[in-house]
Write a protein that holds these residues in place. Structure first.
Motif, mmCIF file in Angstrom:
data_model
loop_
_atom_site.group_PDB
_atom_site.id
_atom_site.type_symbol
_atom_site.label_atom_id
_atom_site.label_comp_id
_atom_site.label_asym_id
_atom_site.label_seq_id
_atom_site.Cartn_x
_atom_site.Cartn_y
_atom_site.Cartn_z
ATOM 1 N N GLU A 68 -131.927 12.578 -69.460
ATOM 2 C CA GLU A 68 -130.511 12.449 -68.662
ATOM 3 C C GLU A 68 -130.650 11.798 -67.414
ATOM 4 O O GLU A 68 -130.066 10.910 -66.949
ATOM 5 N N PHE A 69 -131.760 12.477 -66.664
ATOM 6 C CA PHE A 69 -131.605 12.345 -65.192
ATOM 7 C C PHE A 69 -133.197 12.012 -65.000
ATOM 8 O O PHE A 69 -134.183 12.687 -65.255
ATOM 9 N N PRO A 70 -133.233 10.993 -64.148
ATOM 10 C CA PRO A 70 -134.765 10.356 -63.529
ATOM 11 C C PRO A 70 -135.154 11.598 -62.618
ATOM 12 O O PRO A 70 -134.582 11.520 -61.368
ATOM 13 N N THR A 71 -136.292 12.275 -62.476
ATOM 14 C CA THR A 71 -136.606 13.179 -61.534
ATOM 15 C C THR A 71 -138.184 13.225 -61.420
ATOM 16 O O THR A 71 -139.074 13.603 -62.259
ATOM 17 N N VAL A 72 -138.467 12.606 -60.434
ATOM 18 C CA VAL A 72 -139.967 12.634 -59.924
ATOM 19 C C VAL A 72 -140.301 12.771 -58.426
ATOM 20 O O VAL A 72 -140.327 11.838 -58.049
ATOM 21 N N SER A 73 -140.293 13.995 -57.974
ATOM 22 C CA SER A 73 -140.337 14.314 -56.457
ATOM 23 C C SER A 73 -139.387 13.602 -55.817
ATOM 24 O O SER A 73 -138.220 13.052 -56.149
ATOM 25 N N MET A 74 -139.963 13.134 -54.486
ATOM 26 C CA MET A 74 -139.053 12.495 -53.533
ATOM 27 C C MET A 74 -137.549 13.050 -53.134
ATOM 28 O O MET A 74 -136.888 12.797 -52.499
ATOM 29 N N GLY A 75 -137.267 14.347 -53.704
ATOM 30 C CA GLY A 75 -136.321 15.070 -53.307
ATOM 31 C C GLY A 75 -134.855 14.420 -53.762
ATOM 32 O O GLY A 75 -133.834 14.995 -53.764
ATOM 33 N N LEU A 76 -135.085 13.450 -54.783
ATOM 34 C CA LEU A 76 -133.773 12.742 -55.075
ATOM 35 C C LEU A 76 -133.077 13.659 -56.370
ATOM 36 O O LEU A 76 -132.077 13.781 -56.561
ATOM 37 N N ALA B 137 -125.426 10.025 -54.526
ATOM 38 C CA ALA B 137 -125.547 11.016 -55.456
ATOM 39 C C ALA B 137 -124.264 10.972 -56.052
ATOM 40 O O ALA B 137 -124.426 11.101 -57.358
ATOM 41 N N GLU B 138 -123.272 11.163 -55.496
ATOM 42 C CA GLU B 138 -121.946 11.304 -56.078
ATOM 43 C C GLU B 138 -121.626 10.267 -56.988
ATOM 44 O O GLU B 138 -120.962 10.331 -57.907
ATOM 45 N N PHE B 139 -121.828 9.162 -56.620
ATOM 46 C CA PHE B 139 -121.778 7.692 -57.356
ATOM 47 C C PHE B 139 -122.423 7.833 -58.589
ATOM 48 O O PHE B 139 -121.834 7.397 -59.605
ATOM 49 N N SER C 126 -134.099 17.025 -50.593
ATOM 50 C CA SER C 126 -134.247 18.245 -51.285
ATOM 51 C C SER C 126 -133.266 19.389 -50.747
ATOM 52 O O SER C 126 -132.419 20.112 -51.680
ATOM 53 N N THR C 127 -133.181 19.367 -49.553
ATOM 54 C CA THR C 127 -132.371 20.562 -49.034
ATOM 55 C C THR C 127 -131.101 19.880 -48.126
ATOM 56 O O THR C 127 -130.475 20.621 -47.563
ATOM 57 N N ALA C 128 -130.881 18.622 -48.290
ATOM 58 C CA ALA C 128 -129.936 17.875 -47.684
ATOM 59 C C ALA C 128 -128.372 18.295 -47.812
ATOM 60 O O ALA C 128 -127.473 18.148 -46.886
#
Length: 895
Positions: free
Chosen positions: A199-207, A591-593, A249-251
């Motif tokens: 469902e969600f693309p996640t590989v580092s970068m804090g996204l 991120a909301e978009f 990551s902490t934004a």
């Protein structure tokens, strides 16, 4: 040890309960004093006194833990752990199988040079298994389930589990990182490549962390607006401690706490290692993260030590052991995990108190403490942490779970600095791993050169247990499902205002687009599904009229009287507000978009996000997020407002966008347009709604650039092929006198440049006798993509002419293209234009001045177009070259 009662009389559990208390009566006296202060002088006085005491202790040289951090021990004491609801032995066998198959998959792929990561999942296996067996909800019940942002480098372990479930076969495991054939498994969670699973693309970068926070927030938004009951959905984000260094990551930690997102849990796998070495070699990453999250208002649960540490900590009657754990830096802790007992006795258990504790431990017990007994490796500890997270109300929770990177992979992998780059195990290492995990794999199966996968059988107790647990939790996970749910297309009247034009009133295309969206939001069919997202620029874009009508979303509503309450367009926040005004955060807005743009799959509820921003601060600033949006197959409208390099008068270099269309052109899912007129916007938006939300929705998103320069907006010309030309990227807007004699030229322009081209058309005819046709190019990029597809078709043996070639076929004279963008933007189509082709553009940095002055600076104003056109005609022999010299002199064009 004392067991105090809280002010309300309820039992209080604290990590302090694990520390030695040599005088319970003394503690009771201090507590009684504090109660007396609260009763006689109030809680504010009590807080003041506590702060004063803390301050005095620090000045006196006493080492007092900071108010934002706690001791380096588990938050949940052993005696407070809830009962484990599952079969630990069974789950251990399942976890062992997943560990084996994950390592086998990567090792087999590495024989082909494909690479892969083994150590991350090895450290986090129990963090995932406890979740999958007891917490993560599937979609079978409500269509939403929980949203899992899984650590990208752990994907082999997730594939191994899905294989055990029966949702992947051996052939697919063997196609790990071999996607060209169409049936392979992507290296990481890529929804576009494996759309039924990820469902969600996640590989580092804090996204991933950033996206997960806004996903949890959007879940609340859907619920508050009555679109979908998401009250049971929880967002779980699995992160690496090294990944937390990324600013993204902490934004948004403060946002999550401010809005009370207790539907969100971060699980940070603190294996103390990043890609090249320790995350914090000379300090402690867990303590740093604890302080950061506590400071932001999160609930923090530390799961650091396993069961073997419980009796050892109980023998720490002086507090020396807890103190020692808190002072050892992470790099040294990593070393203890690989050293022999003698080394640990000598270097860790120093001093009489610690030596006394170590004297009661065997060498095996001693090495086990640091090598294996980490909280993240034990299901009972992990379960306790997860249970505490889901039961906590009012704030998000972060679980800081300490693990060993490469756990169970053998001494060559565990805690080694290079283990992130180690892609395979030898057969001897697999035998060692088999014995450690107690897997029933015979030596004969390990006699060859290729390690086998291992499955206990479809009817085995392990597979049945796994499936039963997932059934109880609502079906498989992770899983991505798209339920066909076409939205009704808005009635034609919503677009008619723009198609009729605005008469003699000058209107910027930014304002025209905003007017259209306002009307579409009033539509009974789909108006409630629009999600306007603005990064604190609503007034800049003329959207403040939405404040009182649509309301600004806030989970608290409006607890104050706004300063402009007496005005018509007052600032109105509401719990069910439709407008999302994110504040000054393009990353948060994006991120909301993304959460809204993928709601059609995440929740089965298609939403229409409309994200409007300064064009300069879009693709350039958050390009990685746009790429992730494309991977996640998001749908919606992205608006680069105040576009162009010469329309932002006074703003200058940092605000003047002349290249976002180039950046957008690199994203295959971005359908980019640079409309010149209001009616073009109407046609484009109508087509976008059809393509993204119609009967056969496409996994694309639209990028429109609009301008803040007021101009006359004509009515839409008649013509059967006009809408097709607007959508495909090119149509002739104003043709010169067909019967007139003399030299001719074709002027192609996009966006606001159409007005310079139209003025140049008049100057060319009245002052130089040159007839030019003016073409509106609504999308240079779409013209190029069509031409590229025509080229590919030709190589397949098909006959197909690019749209741009066919449209300009027979048009007399050369072609001159102009835009408010760098020349590379219009030059995208040059090789498919059969006429002589040249372009003008705004290459370089922007600057502050009037629009006319900046356009003259970049040589794109009407007079500059005339000079360029005459020069192009002169080079082709159509006009006398002296005309170019005369034109330069007439228009004051120097240099």
């Amino acid at each position: 040890m004392s067991d105090p009662e809280g002010p309300a009389g309820s039992s209080v559990t604290s990590e302090l309960d694990q520390l030695p208390d040599r005088d319970g009566e003394e503690i009771a006296e201090w507590q009684a004093s504090l109660n007396a202060v609260m009763q006689n002088a109030g809680p504010d006085r009590a807080v003041y006194l506590l702060r004063r005491v803390h301050e005095y202790a620090a000045r006196s040289g006493i080492s007092v833990p900071g108010l934002l951090s706690s001791d380096y021990i588990n938050t949940i004491p052993a005696r407070s752990q809830p009962a484990f609801p599952g079969d630990v032995a069974m789950e251990a066998r399942i976890t062992a199988l997943n560990r084996w198959n994950a390592a086998a998959m990567v090792t087999r792929g590495s024989r082909l040079g494909l690479g892969g990561h083994i150590s991350t999942y090895a450290s986090a296996a129990w963090l995932y298994e406890v979740g999958f067996n007891h917490f993560f909800r599937g979609k079978d019940v409500d269509g939403s389930g929980d949203q899992l942002f899984l650590q990208g480098h752990a994907s082999p372990g997730i594939y191994a589990r899905v294989f055990l479930e029966g949702r992947l076969g051996l052939e697919q495991l063997d196609a790990f990182r071999r996607e060209a054939g169409g049936n392979g498994l992507p290296s990481y969670p890529h929804p576009r490549r494996l759309p039924w699973l990820w469902e969600f693309p996640t590989v580092s970068m804090g996204l991933g962390p950033l996206a997960s926070i806004y996903q949890a927030r959007f879940n609340r938004y859907l619920y508050a607006r009555g679109i979908k009951d998401t009250s049971r959905s929880r967002v779980w984000a699995f992160l690496g401690d090294g990944e937390m260094d990324e600013p993204e990551s902490t934004a948004a930690l403060a946002l999550a706490a401010r809005e009370g997102l207790d539907n969100l849990t971060f699980v940070v796998n603190c294996n103390l290692q990043r890609l090249d070495g320790p995350v914090r070699s000379n300090s402690k990453i867990v303590q740093e993260l604890e302080a950061r999250f506590r400071g932001a208002g999160w609930n923090v649960v530390k799961t650091l030590w396993g069961e073997a540490w419980d009796p050892v900590l109980e023998r720490d009657t002086t507090g020396a052991l807890v103190h020692r754990l808190g002072e050892v830096p992470d790099a040294q802790m990593q070393t203890y995990a690989v050293q022999a007992a003698a080394y640990v006795r000598k270097h860790f258990f120093t001093g009489d108190a610690l030596s006394a504790i170590a004297s009661d431990l065997s060498d095996v017990q001693l090495t086990n403490l640091f090598e294996n007994s980490r909280g993240g490796h034990e299901p009972l500890k992990v379960y306790a942490a997860y249970r505490a997270a889901v039961e906590h109300k009012g704030a998000p929770t972060v679980i800081l779970a300490q693990t060993v990177k490469g756990h169970t992979l053998g001494s060559a992998f565990e805690s080694r600095n290079a283990n992130h780059q180690m892609k395979k195990l030898t057969m001897a290492q697999f035998r060692e791993m088999r014995d450690l995990l107690e897997l029933p794999i015979p030596d004969s199966a390990l006699a060859g050169e290729v390690v086998p996968y291992w499955h206990p059988g479809e009817n085995s107790p392990e597979v049945q247990y796994l499936r039963d647990r997932r059934f109880a939790l609502g079906g498989p996970a992770p899983v991505r499902r798209v339920v066909a749910k076409a939205l009704a297309q808005p009635p034609a009247r919503a677009f008619e205002v723009l198609e009729r034009g605005f008469g003699n009133q000058e209107v910027a295309t930014t304002m025209a687009l905003v007017r259209l969206v306002k009307d579409l939001m009033r539509s009974k069919e789909t108006g409630q599904r629009w999600v306007p997202i603005i990064p604190d620029e609503a007034r800049t874009f003329g959207m403040e009229s939405l404040f009182p009508s649509a309301g600004i979303y806030s989970p608290l509503g409006q607890t104050y009287e706004p300063v402009d309450a007496d005005q018509l367009l007052y600032y109105r926040e509401a719990k069910n507000g439709q407008l999302i005004d994110e504040g000054i955060t393009e990353a948060g807005s994006m991120a909301e978009f993304t959460a809204a743009a993928t709601s059609y799959a995440t929740h089965g509820e298609p939403m229409i996000p409309f994200y409007i921003f300064y064009a300069m601060f879009g693709f350039q600033r958050t390009g990685d997020q746009f790429w992730a949006l494309a991977d996640q197959m998001g749908r919606g409208f992205v608006i680069g407002a105040t576009a162009g390099r010469t329309t932002m008068t006074g703003e200058g270099l940092q605000h003047a966008d002349g290249h976002s269309h180039l950046l957008a052109s690199t994203n295959p899912a971005a359908i980019s347009y640079d409309p010149a007129f209001a009616y073009e916007i109407a046609v484009i938006v109508k087509d976008g709604l059809r393509r993204m939300y119609g009967e056969q929705p496409e996994n694309i998103f639209y990028y429109l650039t609009v301008y803040n320069e007021p101009k006359l907006q004509p009515a839409m010309p008649a013509g059967p092929a006009l809408e097709e030309g607007i959508v495909r990227g090119l149509y002739r807007y104003r043709q010169a006198d067909v019967g007139g004699a003399g030299p001719r030229i074709q002027l192609l322009a996009s966006g606001t440049a159409i007005h310079w081209a139209l003025k140049a058309q008049e100057l060319l005819l009245t002052e130089w006798g040159v007839r030019g046709d003016v073409w509106s190019v609504t999308s240079w990029t779409e013209l190029r993509r069509d031409a590229l597809e025509a080229d590919r078709a030709r190589l397949r043996g098909e006959q197909r002419t690019p749209y741009v070639t066919a449209s300009l076929s027979g048009a007399p004279g050369p072609v001159l293209a102009v835009s408010d963008w760098m020349r590379q933007v219009p030059d995208q189509i040059s090789q498919w234009v059969t006429q002589e082709y040249t372009s003008l553009g705004t290459d370089g940095f922007g600057l502050s001045d009037t629009r006319d002055a900046v356009r003259r600076y970049f040589r794109v104003d009407a007079e500059s177009i005339v000079i360029a056109a005459l020069d192009q005609l002169a080079r082709g022999g159509a006009v006398d070259p002296t005309l170019v010299v005369r034109a330069r002199e007439r228009y004051g064009w120097q240099g």
